[in-house]
Write a protein that holds these residues in place. Structure first.
Motif, PDB file in Angstrom:
ATOM      1  N   LEU A 136     -15.944  29.076  47.303  1.00 50.07           N
ATOM      2  CA  LEU A 136     -14.666  29.798  47.299  1.00 50.07           C
ATOM      3  C   LEU A 136     -14.089  29.656  48.705  1.00 50.07           C
ATOM      4  CD1 LEU A 136     -15.988  32.876  45.363  1.00 50.07           C
ATOM      5  CD2 LEU A 136     -14.330  31.217  44.508  1.00 50.07           C
ATOM      6  N   ASP A 137     -13.143  28.743  48.829  1.00 48.50           N
ATOM      7  CA  ASP A 137     -12.643  28.430  50.169  1.00 48.50           C
ATOM      8  C   ASP A 137     -11.409  29.277  50.485  1.00 48.50           C
ATOM      9  OD1 ASP A 137     -12.549  27.282  52.601  1.00 48.50           O
ATOM     10  OD2 ASP A 137     -12.204  25.233  51.928  1.00 48.50           O
ATOM     11  N   ASP A 138     -11.269  29.596  51.762  1.00 47.00           N
ATOM     12  CA  ASP A 138     -10.112  30.354  52.260  1.00 47.00           C
ATOM     13  C   ASP A 138      -9.911  31.677  51.522  1.00 47.00           C
ATOM     14  OD1 ASP A 138      -9.484  28.619  54.341  1.00 47.00           O
ATOM     15  OD2 ASP A 138      -8.384  27.270  53.031  1.00 47.00           O
TER      16      ASP A 138
ATOM     17  N   ALA B  88     -15.763  31.075  52.150  1.00 45.46           N
ATOM     18  CA  ALA B  88     -15.353  30.852  53.543  1.00 45.46           C
ATOM     19  C   ALA B  88     -14.076  31.623  53.831  1.00 45.46           C
ATOM     20  CB  ALA B  88     -15.123  29.373  53.774  1.00 45.46           C
ATOM     21  N   TYR B  89     -13.968  32.137  55.038  1.00 42.85           N
ATOM     22  CA  TYR B  89     -12.752  32.873  55.402  1.00 42.85           C
ATOM     23  C   TYR B  89     -12.539  32.869  56.911  1.00 42.85           C
ATOM     24  CZ  TYR B  89     -16.064  36.591  56.586  1.00 42.85           C
ATOM     25  OH  TYR B  89     -17.098  37.312  57.134  1.00 42.85           O
ATOM     26  N   ARG B  90     -11.290  33.152  57.294  1.00 41.16           N
ATOM     27  CA  ARG B  90     -10.949  33.255  58.713  1.00 41.16           C
ATOM     28  C   ARG B  90     -11.183  34.684  59.155  1.00 41.16           C
ATOM     29  NH1 ARG B  90      -5.084  30.238  58.957  1.00 41.16           N
ATOM     30  NH2 ARG B  90      -5.835  28.215  58.243  1.00 41.16           N
ATOM     31  N   ASN B  91     -12.156  34.880  59.990  1.00 42.02           N
ATOM     32  CA  ASN B  91     -12.488  36.262  60.355  1.00 42.02           C
ATOM     33  C   ASN B  91     -11.420  36.891  61.237  1.00 42.02           C
ATOM     34  OD1 ASN B  91     -13.289  34.323  62.159  1.00 42.02           O
ATOM     35  ND2 ASN B  91     -14.932  35.548  63.027  1.00 42.02           N
ATOM     36  N   MET B  92     -10.682  36.070  62.017  1.00 41.80           N
ATOM     37  CA  MET B  92      -9.728  36.703  62.933  1.00 41.80           C
ATOM     38  C   MET B  92      -8.498  37.240  62.191  1.00 41.80           C
ATOM     39  SD  MET B  92      -9.138  33.239  63.049  1.00 41.80           S
ATOM     40  CE  MET B  92      -7.589  33.044  63.917  1.00 41.80           C
ATOM     41  N   GLU B  93      -8.327  36.865  60.944  1.00 41.20           N
ATOM     42  CA  GLU B  93      -7.131  37.336  60.242  1.00 41.20           C
ATOM     43  C   GLU B  93      -7.402  38.590  59.428  1.00 41.20           C
ATOM     44  OE1 GLU B  93      -5.037  34.221  58.245  1.00 41.20           O
ATOM     45  OE2 GLU B  93      -4.886  33.091  60.112  1.00 41.20           O
ATOM     46  N   LEU B  94      -8.572  39.178  59.607  1.00 41.07           N
ATOM     47  CA  LEU B  94      -8.911  40.318  58.767  1.00 41.07           C
ATOM     48  C   LEU B  94      -8.712  41.643  59.483  1.00 41.07           C
ATOM     49  CD1 LEU B  94     -12.141  39.331  56.870  1.00 41.07           C
ATOM     50  CD2 LEU B  94      -9.753  38.949  56.304  1.00 41.07           C
ATOM     51  N   SER B  95      -7.729  42.382  59.039  1.00 44.45           N
ATOM     52  CA  SER B  95      -7.601  43.749  59.538  1.00 44.45           C
ATOM     53  C   SER B  95      -8.521  44.605  58.670  1.00 44.45           C
ATOM     54  CB  SER B  95      -6.167  44.224  59.363  1.00 44.45           C
ATOM     55  OG  SER B  95      -5.865  44.195  57.993  1.00 44.45           O
ATOM     56  N   ARG B  96      -8.649  45.867  59.039  1.00 46.96           N
ATOM     57  CA  ARG B  96      -9.526  46.702  58.220  1.00 46.96           C
ATOM     58  C   ARG B  96      -8.928  46.944  56.830  1.00 46.96           C
ATOM     59  NH1 ARG B  96     -11.538  52.117  60.293  1.00 46.96           N
ATOM     60  NH2 ARG B  96     -10.409  51.686  62.193  1.00 46.96           N
ATOM     61  N   GLU B  97      -7.586  46.853  56.773  1.00 45.78           N
ATOM     62  CA  GLU B  97      -6.930  47.115  55.479  1.00 45.78           C
ATOM     63  C   GLU B  97      -6.942  45.885  54.581  1.00 45.78           C
ATOM     64  OE1 GLU B  97      -5.049  47.715  58.486  1.00 45.78           O
ATOM     65  OE2 GLU B  97      -6.248  49.555  58.438  1.00 45.78           O
ATOM     66  N   HIS B  98      -7.263  44.744  55.144  1.00 49.60           N
ATOM     67  CA  HIS B  98      -7.237  43.514  54.338  1.00 49.60           C
ATOM     68  C   HIS B  98      -8.205  43.661  53.155  1.00 49.60           C
ATOM     69  CE1 HIS B  98      -7.544  39.324  53.211  1.00 49.60           C
ATOM     70  NE2 HIS B  98      -6.582  39.023  54.070  1.00 49.60           N
TER      71      HIS B  98
ATOM     72  N   MET C 224     -21.529  34.082  53.124  1.00 49.49           N
ATOM     73  CA  MET C 224     -20.136  34.235  53.551  1.00 49.49           C
ATOM     74  C   MET C 224     -20.015  33.533  54.905  1.00 49.49           C
ATOM     75  SD  MET C 224     -18.673  35.948  51.148  1.00 49.49           S
ATOM     76  CE  MET C 224     -17.183  36.730  51.750  1.00 49.49           C
ATOM     77  N   LEU C 225     -19.102  32.584  54.957  1.00 51.28           N
ATOM     78  CA  LEU C 225     -18.989  31.712  56.114  1.00 51.28           C
ATOM     79  C   LEU C 225     -17.680  32.038  56.826  1.00 51.28           C
ATOM     80  CD1 LEU C 225     -20.506  29.158  57.092  1.00 51.28           C
ATOM     81  CD2 LEU C 225     -18.962  27.831  55.669  1.00 51.28           C
TER      82      LEU C 225
END
Ligand SMILES: Nc1ncnc2c1ncn2[C@@H]1O[C@H](COP(=O)(O)OP(=O)(O)O)[C@@H](O)[C@H]1O
Ligand SMILES: [Mg+2]
Length: 791
Positions: free
Chosen positions: A161-163, A192-202, A40-41
């Motif tokens: 699996l991007d984004d 791959a994912y943007r870590n800053m956009e992840l809330s706990r509920e995401h 996981m990137l």
């Protein structure tokens, strides 16, 4: 500049990242040696996630693997499972039918329901037997993951699996499912994912928590390039060596984020501030703050027509095609349109998608995001509405296939103008999504459709939306909400005289359960709408009997309903109805310990199920037959029953039935070493790690085989399950209630010596347990409904 001159197919630059890449390459090597790996990137937008995966993909291909990409996009409107659909489609392309048949195996028709290209390649596929929603999804996931593992056997596979932060919930569930079963495969999965956009509920947060439990899963966090790497980047990008001060200034503005770097360098080069001849002092390099400013500046450098066109294109999403722009009445002639596209391509704001056909995509999602966000709210809504209407006329009679896309544009469009259409397309898209087992997505679409109808009185459309919502809620374990939605839909149909639909709601195959949420009232009311003694009434009577016996403990009432259903089936010769009534009646006999009756009904049910070709009912008949024969002490026949039952469940691939038949088989494997008992139990626990029956019987088995540490560990797991389940009486309560005292008996703590010759049934802890469940404890029923079948 090299970058601007880059031709299609020429490999882009790759700077730095040496330690990250070594770790990724090791994961690839593991996968090539049949040790599946998941990486996981994470990192902020533009940091280089996609680029490093491209670099790894080239290496994977050079080492003989095949690489498949699946993208998720921010905008809604793509069908559910979109990233997976892209992967599978790419795989199918150009493969011979024989190869596809062996790769997909018995799951081909399930996958074909999702990826129509597979059905086109294999037109003679037999459809799979229908299953209830939860089971259907299990089967779909199983089919896809089995296919991926099979395919990787012939040629190792790297899946990208991007984004993932934009992936739909069902796609993430599928990733979790794959992560559980990929350990011994030649699969490398990189997400791959943007870590800053992840809330706990995401939803992705839950997926990350799940997959991180796998020992073969690694996380990689990308940060900015170093100052030195920034210098190398500028050099590789422009083809000349920049002054150290220039590097320092650019580095401090971009923090080494490669996307910002590429934007800043292009901007400065266009302004001739950064060139081989200009060694301007750094203070004079004016870099607008933030990514929005930088992209904004780059757009300002375009002709107004191109800037306008790209803004409109951004409404379609990250990808768009020429045809879509053409129908949007942009006021441009075809020639002008092509010119503007060329300008966007030259500025590297957009790029052509591989495969040509006039499809384009923004070179980075940030460019599209900035374009959309810069629009005023009212302009954005108008553009969405224009897009929706243009699409509706473009697709014409095929509009249904594009319902999700239309629902999205209408939902984003001006509510005053789009309401009617929004509900219409949300309903259409919701029903399609439900059919592809993407329940969370379907739920969202139905909720949205209903929101568009808020404040209006109920009509056929809102009740259809409610019916859909109820199904999606039932499939996502929201029983209470499901029953409320179904009842509201039922009320409308019943009041407006639409008996057919009202009965369809009451017949929706939601499993009755113990607790306060009951289906019985809905079914009773539906019965009153139908003339007695008709086949329709018969089906509802059978369902009524099932609900009553499970939900209320009114066994007498249940038996009456089932007898009536049986009488109708005999009068009309309706074998399917007979089967439905028989199956429930056999269960009822078991609950009330009429074991001989249960056995006879189970036999008949199994016979009828074979005649009508109902695999599920046949498996259920084996399960109840097993219980009856076990209780009657007919163990040898029990064993036969269950071997056959497991075979049927394997063909059907219904998870609950697989777990039940694996449990039953584990109980009756009589070899003194109990190897096969453990194998069955392991397989069951792999599918359902918190199944009370499996955990309980396994605890006993380990104790009796002399492994008390293992036995205790299973008991602990069982108690955890009990503590976290709803209040009883349920299996989760019943099982620990007598397993724990049983496991503490000295009898269970002494290992049985292995004997020569066949073991007797009574030597098996499973059988003792079994006698307890169906004998003593069975007679002292707990609670009005007796042991429930809740899982
Ligand atoms: N290590 C690198 N070397 C050279 N260029 C890079 C590197 N990493 C990223 N880039 C370039 O920077 C831009 C943004 O990178 P990308 O991989 O799309 O970021 P992300 O996927 O994290 O949003 C792309 O144009 C990409 O080619
Ligand atoms: Mg990316």
């Amino acid at each position: 500049m090299r970058f601007l001159d880059r031709r299609v197919g020429e490999s882009p630059i790759f700077v730095g990242r040496s330690s990250e890449f070594v770790r990724l390459a090791t994961a690839l090597d593991d996968a090539l040696e049949n040790r599946g790996r998941l990486v996981m990137l994470a990192g902020e937008p533009g940091i280089g996630k996609t680029r490093i995966m491209e670099h790894l993909a080239s290496r994977a291909e050079a080492q003989g693997a095949s690489v498949l990409w699946g993208w998720s996009y921010e905008e809604e409107g793509a069908p559910p499972y979109w990233p997976w659909m892209q992967l599978i489609r790419a795989y199918i392309q150009g493969k011979a039918p024989d190869r596809l048949i062996s790769d997909f195996g018995p799951g081909a028709s399930d996958v074909a329901a999702l990826v129509p290209e597979l059905r086109q390649a294999l037109p003679d596929l037999e459809p799979s037997p229908p299953l209830e929603p939860e089971q259907a999804r299990f089967r779909l996931f199983e089919s896809i993951t089995t296919f991926l593992k099979n395919a990787a056997r012939t040629q190792p596979l790297m899946l990208v699996l991007d984004d993932l932060h934009w992936a739909d919930g069902p796609s993430l569930l599928l990733l979790q499912f794959l992560a559980r079963v990929m350990a011994d495969s030649s699969l490398l999965v990189v997400g791959a994912y943007r870590n800053m956009e992840l809330s706990r509920e995401h939803p992705l947060s839950k997926t990350i928590a799940q997959v991180s439990r796998q020992p073969f899963c690694n996380f990689e966090l990308l940060s900015g390039l170093s100052r030195q790497e920034t210098g190398s980047f500028i050099e590789a990008f422009t083809g000349f060596t920049p002054a150290q001060d220039q590097v320092g200034s650019i580095y401090s503005h971009t923090e080494g984020n490669p996307f910002f770097l590429s934007q800043v360098i292009t901007l400065l080069s266009n302004r001739k501030t950064l060139s081989p001849d200009s060694m301007e002092i750094p203070q004079r390099i004016e870099i607008p703050p933030g990514v929005r400013g930088i992209i904004g500046q780059r757009l300002n450098g375009l002709s107004p027509q191109t800037a306008e066109l790209l803004t409109i294109a951004a409404i379609w999403g990250r990808e768009f095609d020429y045809r879509q722009l053409g129908i949007l009445d942009t006021g441009l002639t075809a020639e002008k349109l092509l010119e503007t596209i060329d300008e966007g391509l030259a500025a590297r704001l957009i790029e052509e998608l591989p495969g040509g056909r006039d499809r384009y995509r923004f070179t980075h999602s940030l460019i599209q995001q900035v374009l959309v966000e810069d629009l005023s709210a009212s302009r954005r809504m108008r553009l969405h509405l224009r897009a929706a209407e243009a699409l509706a006329s473009l697709y014409g009679p095929n509009v249904e296939a594009h319902a999700s896309e239309l629902a999205h544009h209408f939902a984003e469009g001006d509510p005053a103008l789009a309401t009617g259409k929004q509900a219409h397309y949300s309903l259409m898209a919701g029903e399609q999504t439900l059919a592809s087992n993407a329940y969370e997505e379907a739920l969202r679409l139905f909720v949205r459709g209903l929101a568009a109808k808020e404040g209006q009185s109920m009509d056929a459309e809102s009740s259809a939306l409610l019916f859909g919502l109820g199904k999606a809620q039932a499939a996502t374990h929201q029983r209470r909400e499901a029953v409320t939605s179904l009842t509201r839909a039922f009320d409308y149909y019943a009041d407006s005289g639409d008996v057919g639909r009202a009965v369809a709601v009451a017949e929706y195959p939601m499993t009755p359960g113990v607790g306060r949420v009951r289906l019985t009232p809905l079914v009773s009311r539906a019965l009153q709408l139908l003339p007695p003694a008709t086949p329709e009434a018969g089906r509802l009577l059978a369902r009524h009997g099932w609900c009553l016996s499970t939900e209320t403990g009114d066994f007498q009432g249940a038996r009456q309903s089932l007898d009536q259903a049986m009488a109708i089936s005999q009068k009309t010769g309706d074998l399917e109805l007979e089967l439905q009534a028989l199956g429930t009646a056999a269960q009822l006999d078991l609950y009330t310990l009429r074991l001989e009756d249960c056995k006879a009904k189970s036999f008949r049910a199994s016979e009828v199920a074979r005649i009508v070709g109902d695999l599920k009912a046949e498996t259920m008949a084996h399960i109840s037959g097993w219980s009856a024969m076990g209780g009657l002490g007919e163990y040898d026949r029990c064993i036969e029953q269950m071997a056959a039952g497991l075979g049927l469940a394997e063909r059907l691939r219904d998870r609950t039935l697989l777990v039940t038949t694996l449990w039953q088989n584990s109980m009756l494997s009589l070899d003194p070493g109990r190897h096969s008992a453990r194998l069955f139990s392991d397989r069951g626990l792999e599918l359902a790690s918190s199944d009370a029956l499996l955990l309980g019987s396994r605890a006993l088995l380990e104790h009796q085989a002399g492994f008390s540490v293992e036995g205790e560990a299973y008991l602990d797991r069982l108690v955890d399950v009990m503590v976290s389940s709803a209040p009883g009486p349920t299996f989760e309560y019943l099982i620990p209630a007598f397993i724990i005292p049983m496991a503490s008996l000295p009898h269970y703590r002494e290992p049985r010596p292995a004997r020569n010759g066949p073991a007797s049934c009574r030597d098996c802890s499973g059988v003792s347990f079994f006698c307890a469940t169906h004998g003593d404890v069975g007679q002292r029923r707990i609670g009005p409904a007796g042991p429930s079948t809740r899982r």
